[in-house]
Design a protein around this motif. Structure first.
Motif, PDB file in Angstrom:
ATOM      1  N   TRP A  30       0.852  -1.194   0.000  1.00 24.48           N
ATOM      2  CA  TRP A  30       0.000   0.000   0.000  1.00 24.48           C
ATOM      3  C   TRP A  30       0.885   1.240   0.000  1.00 24.48           C
ATOM      4  CZ3 TRP A  30      -5.561  -0.043   1.043  1.00 24.48           C
ATOM      5  CH2 TRP A  30      -6.127   1.237   1.072  1.00 24.48           C
ATOM      6  N   ARG A  31       0.651   2.152  -0.947  1.00 26.58           N
ATOM      7  CA  ARG A  31       1.380   3.410  -1.024  1.00 26.58           C
ATOM      8  C   ARG A  31       0.399   4.579  -1.019  1.00 26.58           C
ATOM      9  NH1 ARG A  31       6.135   1.823   0.777  1.00 26.58           N
ATOM     10  NH2 ARG A  31       7.105   0.232  -0.557  1.00 26.58           N
ATOM     11  N   THR A  32       0.764   5.630  -0.275  1.00 27.56           N
ATOM     12  CA  THR A  32      -0.085   6.824  -0.199  1.00 27.56           C
ATOM     13  C   THR A  32       0.583   7.979  -0.927  1.00 27.56           C
ATOM     14  OG1 THR A  32       0.871   7.791   1.795  1.00 27.56           O
ATOM     15  CG2 THR A  32      -0.799   6.061   2.097  1.00 27.56           C
ATOM     16  N   ALA A  33      -0.168   9.075  -1.092  1.00 27.24           N
ATOM     17  CA  ALA A  33       0.367  10.286  -1.711  1.00 27.24           C
ATOM     18  C   ALA A  33       1.326  11.009  -0.782  1.00 27.24           C
ATOM     19  CB  ALA A  33      -0.769  11.221  -2.110  1.00 27.24           C
ATOM     20  N   CYS A  59      -4.376   6.818  -3.124  1.00 31.84           N
ATOM     21  CA  CYS A  59      -3.384   5.775  -2.857  1.00 31.84           C
ATOM     22  C   CYS A  59      -3.289   4.829  -4.054  1.00 31.84           C
ATOM     23  CB  CYS A  59      -3.760   4.994  -1.603  1.00 31.84           C
ATOM     24  SG  CYS A  59      -3.909   6.015  -0.107  1.00 31.84           S
ATOM     25  N   TRP A  60      -2.214   4.078  -4.120  1.00 32.96           N
ATOM     26  CA  TRP A  60      -2.074   3.104  -5.189  1.00 32.96           C
ATOM     27  C   TRP A  60      -1.390   1.854  -4.658  1.00 32.96           C
ATOM     28  CZ3 TRP A  60       1.182   7.307  -4.828  1.00 32.96           C
ATOM     29  CH2 TRP A  60       2.552   7.066  -4.823  1.00 32.96           C
ATOM     30  N   ALA A  61      -1.496   0.790  -5.454  1.00 32.00           N
ATOM     31  CA  ALA A  61      -0.913  -0.500  -5.091  1.00 32.00           C
ATOM     32  C   ALA A  61       0.401  -0.686  -5.827  1.00 32.00           C
ATOM     33  CB  ALA A  61      -1.875  -1.632  -5.434  1.00 32.00           C
ATOM     34  N   GLU A  62       1.475  -0.823  -5.071  1.00 31.24           N
ATOM     35  CA  GLU A  62       2.781  -1.088  -5.662  1.00 31.24           C
ATOM     36  C   GLU A  62       2.981  -2.601  -5.707  1.00 31.24           C
ATOM     37  OE1 GLU A  62       6.864   1.081  -4.865  1.00 31.24           O
ATOM     38  OE2 GLU A  62       6.520  -0.443  -3.331  1.00 31.24           O
ATOM     39  N   PRO A  63       3.306  -3.171  -6.858  1.00 34.73           N
ATOM     40  CA  PRO A  63       3.436  -4.633  -6.945  1.00 34.73           C
ATOM     41  C   PRO A  63       4.435  -5.167  -5.930  1.00 34.73           C
ATOM     42  CG  PRO A  63       3.503  -3.651  -9.122  1.00 34.73           C
ATOM     43  CD  PRO A  63       3.560  -2.523  -8.164  1.00 34.73           C
ATOM     44  N   LEU A  67      22.806   9.980  -8.544  1.00 30.40           N
ATOM     45  CA  LEU A  67      22.816  11.212  -9.307  1.00 30.40           C
ATOM     46  C   LEU A  67      21.555  12.024  -9.025  1.00 30.40           C
ATOM     47  CD1 LEU A  67      24.789  12.474 -11.309  1.00 30.40           C
ATOM     48  CD2 LEU A  67      23.415  11.542 -13.160  1.00 30.40           C
ATOM     49  N   LEU A  68      20.448  11.320  -8.889  1.00 32.13           N
ATOM     50  CA  LEU A  68      19.202  11.980  -8.502  1.00 32.13           C
ATOM     51  C   LEU A  68      18.218  10.940  -8.010  1.00 32.13           C
ATOM     52  CD1 LEU A  68      16.506  11.759 -10.633  1.00 32.13           C
ATOM     53  CD2 LEU A  68      18.179  12.812 -12.124  1.00 32.13           C
ATOM     54  N   GLN A  69      17.193  11.429  -7.307  1.00 30.83           N
ATOM     55  CA  GLN A  69      16.116  10.573  -6.816  1.00 30.83           C
ATOM     56  C   GLN A  69      14.800  11.304  -7.018  1.00 30.83           C
ATOM     57  OE1 GLN A  69      15.461   9.829  -2.470  1.00 30.83           O
ATOM     58  NE2 GLN A  69      15.799   7.680  -3.038  1.00 30.83           N
ATOM     59  N   SER A  70      13.814  10.596  -7.521  1.00 27.58           N
ATOM     60  CA  SER A  70      12.487  11.171  -7.707  1.00 27.58           C
ATOM     61  C   SER A  70      11.468  10.319  -6.962  1.00 27.58           C
ATOM     62  CB  SER A  70      12.125  11.240  -9.195  1.00 27.58           C
ATOM     63  OG  SER A  70      12.047   9.932  -9.745  1.00 27.58           O
ATOM     64  N   LYS A  71      10.324  10.909  -6.709  1.00 31.59           N
ATOM     65  CA  LYS A  71       9.260  10.199  -5.987  1.00 31.59           C
ATOM     66  C   LYS A  71       7.958  10.408  -6.731  1.00 31.59           C
ATOM     67  CE  LYS A  71       7.329   9.494  -1.350  1.00 31.59           C
ATOM     68  NZ  LYS A  71       7.723   8.080  -1.319  1.00 31.59           N
ATOM     69  N   TRP A  72       7.238   9.313  -6.930  1.00 31.22           N
ATOM     70  CA  TRP A  72       5.968   9.399  -7.646  1.00 31.22           C
ATOM     71  C   TRP A  72       4.901   9.984  -6.731  1.00 31.22           C
ATOM     72  CZ3 TRP A  72       4.724   9.252 -12.547  1.00 31.22           C
ATOM     73  CH2 TRP A  72       3.362   9.264 -12.873  1.00 31.22           C
ATOM     74  N   SER A  73       4.063  10.841  -7.292  1.00 31.19           N
ATOM     75  CA  SER A  73       2.941  11.421  -6.574  1.00 31.19           C
ATOM     76  C   SER A  73       1.758  11.470  -7.526  1.00 31.19           C
ATOM     77  CB  SER A  73       3.281  12.836  -6.090  1.00 31.19           C
ATOM     78  OG  SER A  73       3.318  13.741  -7.181  1.00 31.19           O
ATOM     79  N   PRO A  74       0.539  11.725  -7.025  1.00 30.35           N
ATOM     80  CA  PRO A  74      -0.600  11.819  -7.943  1.00 30.35           C
ATOM     81  C   PRO A  74      -0.419  12.881  -9.018  1.00 30.35           C
ATOM     82  CG  PRO A  74      -1.372  11.579  -5.691  1.00 30.35           C
ATOM     83  CD  PRO A  74       0.123  11.764  -5.613  1.00 30.35           C
ATOM     84  N   ALA A 131      -3.058   6.425   5.949  1.00 24.98           N
ATOM     85  CA  ALA A 131      -1.667   6.672   6.334  1.00 24.98           C
ATOM     86  C   ALA A 131      -1.129   5.519   7.172  1.00 24.98           C
ATOM     87  CB  ALA A 131      -1.565   7.989   7.104  1.00 24.98           C
ATOM     88  N   ALA A 132      -2.006   4.915   7.980  1.00 24.40           N
ATOM     89  CA  ALA A 132      -1.592   3.789   8.814  1.00 24.40           C
ATOM     90  C   ALA A 132      -1.290   2.545   7.986  1.00 24.40           C
ATOM     91  CB  ALA A 132      -2.675   3.479   9.844  1.00 24.40           C
ATOM     92  N   LEU A 133      -1.806   2.498   6.753  1.00 20.77           N
ATOM     93  CA  LEU A 133      -1.586   1.330   5.886  1.00 20.77           C
ATOM     94  C   LEU A 133      -0.351   1.483   5.007  1.00 20.77           C
ATOM     95  CD1 LEU A 133      -5.270   0.725   4.680  1.00 20.77           C
ATOM     96  CD2 LEU A 133      -4.090  -0.356   6.595  1.00 20.77           C
ATOM     97  N   ASN A 134       0.209   2.690   4.934  1.00 21.05           N
ATOM     98  CA  ASN A 134       1.326   2.942   4.030  1.00 21.05           C
ATOM     99  C   ASN A 134       2.499   2.000   4.309  1.00 21.05           C
ATOM    100  OD1 ASN A 134       2.662   4.353   1.946  1.00 21.05           O
ATOM    101  ND2 ASN A 134       3.782   5.566   3.462  1.00 21.05           N
ATOM    102  N   GLY A 135       2.957   1.314   3.277  1.00 19.54           N
ATOM    103  CA  GLY A 135       4.085   0.402   3.408  1.00 19.54           C
ATOM    104  C   GLY A 135       3.720  -1.010   3.811  1.00 19.54           C
ATOM    105  N   ARG A 136       2.468  -1.258   4.166  1.00 15.82           N
ATOM    106  CA  ARG A 136       2.064  -2.604   4.556  1.00 15.82           C
ATOM    107  C   ARG A 136       1.734  -3.442   3.324  1.00 15.82           C
ATOM    108  NH1 ARG A 136      -2.457  -2.411   9.126  1.00 15.82           N
ATOM    109  NH2 ARG A 136      -2.223  -4.670   8.768  1.00 15.82           N
TER     110      ARG A 136
END
Length: 479
Positions: free
Chosen positions: A74-77, A113-117, A212-219, A87-92
C-alpha cells in the motif's frame, strides 16, 4: 440456461478467462481503479452460475506468466490530505484476495493511494521456491532485443531477467518484494542503475554509490526529491549547496551566481540519458520481461533545466534535460499525468480502422505515413470542433535546433507527432505522444534529440513521453 455446444462452450470459457485477466491486470499495478474489484466479483459470481472454475484464488494464478503478483504494498500520496486510516496502511503488504477493512487502494471515494506490486509472497522466502527458467532468442534484426532470460516464481511473478539488445546493450533486472532494480550496461561499457522502491526511483551512474538523482511518484507525477550538487538546476525546491530538498518554510537563498556543472557531471548526465532511454525502449519492446504488462502505459519523464542558470557559467550554454522517471504505469495513472492520452489513442485507432480495409497488415513506411496523416487530420478536426478545449494540442510539430518552431519538414528540424502543452500559454507539463506501428520504435538518439529541443523552448517544464500504437495492430504484432 441451456447447455451450449462443446465448441461454443470452449470459446465462451476462453472469452470469460480473457475478460477476467483483463479486469484483474488493470488493477494489479500502481493504479487506483475502484471498479475493477467489483468487476472481478461479478465475474466470479457469473462463473459460479455457469458452473465454471470461479474462486478468486484461481484468478490470481491464472494471470499471464511473468505478470501476476499475488500481493501488493500500500502506497499513499504522502501529504496532509491522506486519510488517517490510509496513512496507517502505508508500506504494509496485503494479498489481493484479502483486502483491508476499507478496501484496496483507490476503493474509497477520492482516494489517491495506489498498489505497488509486491513480487513473491512475504510469508514464503524465495530460497524455498522452485524457480522457473525460460529463455527466448530472437533472430529478427528489426526487433530491439536478441535474447531474454527470465526467472519466475511458481505464482508467475518475475524474480529476475537478463536482456541482451541487438546493439550490444544488456539489461539485468531483479524483482524482490517491493524492490525493483535495473542495471543497464551500454555497448560502450558504461553502466546506469535504476532502483525503484516505495514510490521512489533512484538513479546511479557507474560504480558511484551516491545517486545522481532521486524522484518520488505522486498523484501529480514524479517530483525530484534529491540531486547531486551539480544538478541543482532542476526546477524543484532544492538547496543548491547541499543538493537536497530545501524545506518549504525556509526562505529562498540569495543568488550566488550561476551553478557550474563540472565536465564529469555533464558526461554523467549523458550516460544517464542513454541508459534510461535503452531501458524505456525495452519496457516498450517486451514489458513482461521488465515486470510490466501489456495493459500498462510505458512512460519516460524528463525535467528541463530552468531559466537563469547556465550549466557552465557561459551565456551561450544550452539548457539541459534530465530523465527523472522511467517505467510502467496503470492506465489511470497515465491519464492523471497526461489527460489527453485516451483521446490520442482514440484518434490513432480511428485512423488505423480507416486504413484497415486497404492495408490490413500496416506494413512498410507508406502505411506509417498514411496513418500519421490521418491522425493529424483527426487532431485538426477536433481543434476545429472544440478550439478552446484543444488549444494547447499540436500535431506534427516541427522544432528547430535552437528550440524554435519551424515550418513542417524543414531542414534540421525534428517532428513531434502529437504534443499537449499544459497550460498552453506557459506550459509546465508537456505530453509528447509518438505514434508508432509494427516494429517501429522511438530510438534513444531520437528521443534525446526531441528532449533537447523541447528543453530549449520550454525551460522548466516536465515532459512525459508516451508511445502510442493503434489497437488494431497489437494482436498482429504478437504473432
Amino acid at each position: 440456461m441451456g447447455q451450449l455446444p462443446k465448441d461454443l462452450e470452449k470459446k465462451r470459457l476462453r472469452l470469460e478467462s480473457a475478460a477476467r485477466r483483463g479486469a484483474f491486470e488493470s488493477y494489479v499495478r500502481h493504479g487506483r481503479v475502484p471498479e475493477v474489484y467489483e468487476r472481478i466479483a461479478a465475474l466470479v459470481n457469473e462463473a459460479k452460475r455457469l458452473n465454471a472454475e470461479a474462486s478468486v484464488e484461481s484468478l490470481a494464478h491464472r494471470l499471464p506468466a511473468g505478470r501476476q503478483t499475488t500481493h501488493y504494498t500500500w502506497r499513499t500520496a504522502d501529504d496532509d490530505r491522506v486519510r488517517t486510516t490510509h496513512a496507517a496502511l502505508n508500506g504494509r503488504v496485503f494479498p489481493w484476495i484479502s483486502p483491508p477493512a476499507h478496501g484496496h487502494p483507490g476503493h474509497e471515494p477520492n482516494c489517491r493511494c495506489w498498489a505497488e506490486p509486491y513480487y513473491g509472497d512475504p510469508n514464503v522466502p524465495d530460497a524455498m521456491l522452485a524457480m522457473v527458467r525460460e529463455r527466448r532468442v530472437n533472430t529478427d534484426p528489426g526487433v530491439l532485443w536478441a535474447s531474454i532470460d527470465t526467472l519466475s516464481r511458481p505464482d508467475g511473478s518475475l524474480a529476475a531477467s537478463t536482456v541482451l539488445l541487438n546493439d550490444g546493450t544488456s539489461i539485468n533486472s531483479t524483482f524482490a518484494a517491493a524492490n525493483v532494480g535495473h542495471v543497464v550496461t551500454l555497448r560502450t561499457g558504461e553502466t546506469v542503475r535504476v532502483h525503484t522502491e516505495g514510490g521512489s526511483q533512484t538513479f546511479y551512474v557507474g560504480a558511484d554509490d551516491e545517486p545522481l538523482l532521486q524522484s518520488k511518484w505522486s498523484p501529480a507525477g514524479p517530483r525530484v526529491v534529491r540531486t547531486r550538487r551539480h544538478m541543482a538546476f532542476l526546477n524543484d525546491p532544492l538547496d543548491p549547496h547541499s543538493g537536497h530538498v530545501r524545506p518549504t518554510n525556509q526562505p529562498e537563498p540569495k543568488p550566488v551566481g550561476p551553478v557550474v556543472i563540472p565536465t564529469a557531471g555533464l558526461i554523467g548526465l549523458n550516460i544517464l540519458a542513454s541508459g534510461v532511454s535503452a531501458l524505456y525502449e525495452m519496457f516498450r519492446a517486451a514489458p513482461e520481461a521488465m515486470g510490466a504488462g501489456d495493459a500498462d502505459a510505458q512512460i519516460i519523464t524528463y525535467k528541463t533545466w530552468t531559466n537563469g542558470i547556465a550549466p557552465n557559467g557561459g551565456p551561450d550554454d544550452k539548457p539541459l534535460v534530465v530523465p527523472i522517471f522511467v517505467g510502467s504505469l496503470t492506465a489511470e495513472q497515465a491519464r492523471d499525468a497526461c489527460p489527453l492520452l485516451p483521446q490520442v489513442q482514440s484518434w490513432t485507432d480511428q485512423a488505423a480502422f480507416a486504413l484497415a480495409a486497404d492495408q490490413p497488415d500496416f506494413g512498410g513506411p507508406r502505411a506509417g505515413i498514411a496513418l500519421h496523416n490521418l491522425v493529424k487530420n483527426n487532431v485538426e478536426q477536433a481543434k476545429r470542433d472544440s478550439p478552446f478545449m484543444y488549444r494547447g494540442v499540436y500535431t506534427e510539430l516541427s522544432i528547430g535546433g535552437s528550440g524554435d518552431l519551424a515550418p513542417y519538414g524543414g531542414a534540421g528540424t525534428s517532428r513531434l507527432d502529437v504534443v499537449d502543452l499544459r497550460p498552453p500559454e506557459r506550459p509546465t507539463v508537456i505530453c509528447d505522444f509518438e505514434v508508432k506501428t509494427g516494429n517501429a520504435r522511438l530510438r534513444a538518439d531520437q528521443l534525446n534529440d526531441y528532449m533537447r529541443r523541447l528543453a530549449q523552448r520550454y525551460a522548466g517544464a516536465t515532459i512525459y513521453v508516451i508511445v502510442i500504437r493503434p489497437n488494431i495492430t497489437r494482436h498482429d504484432d504478437d504473432h
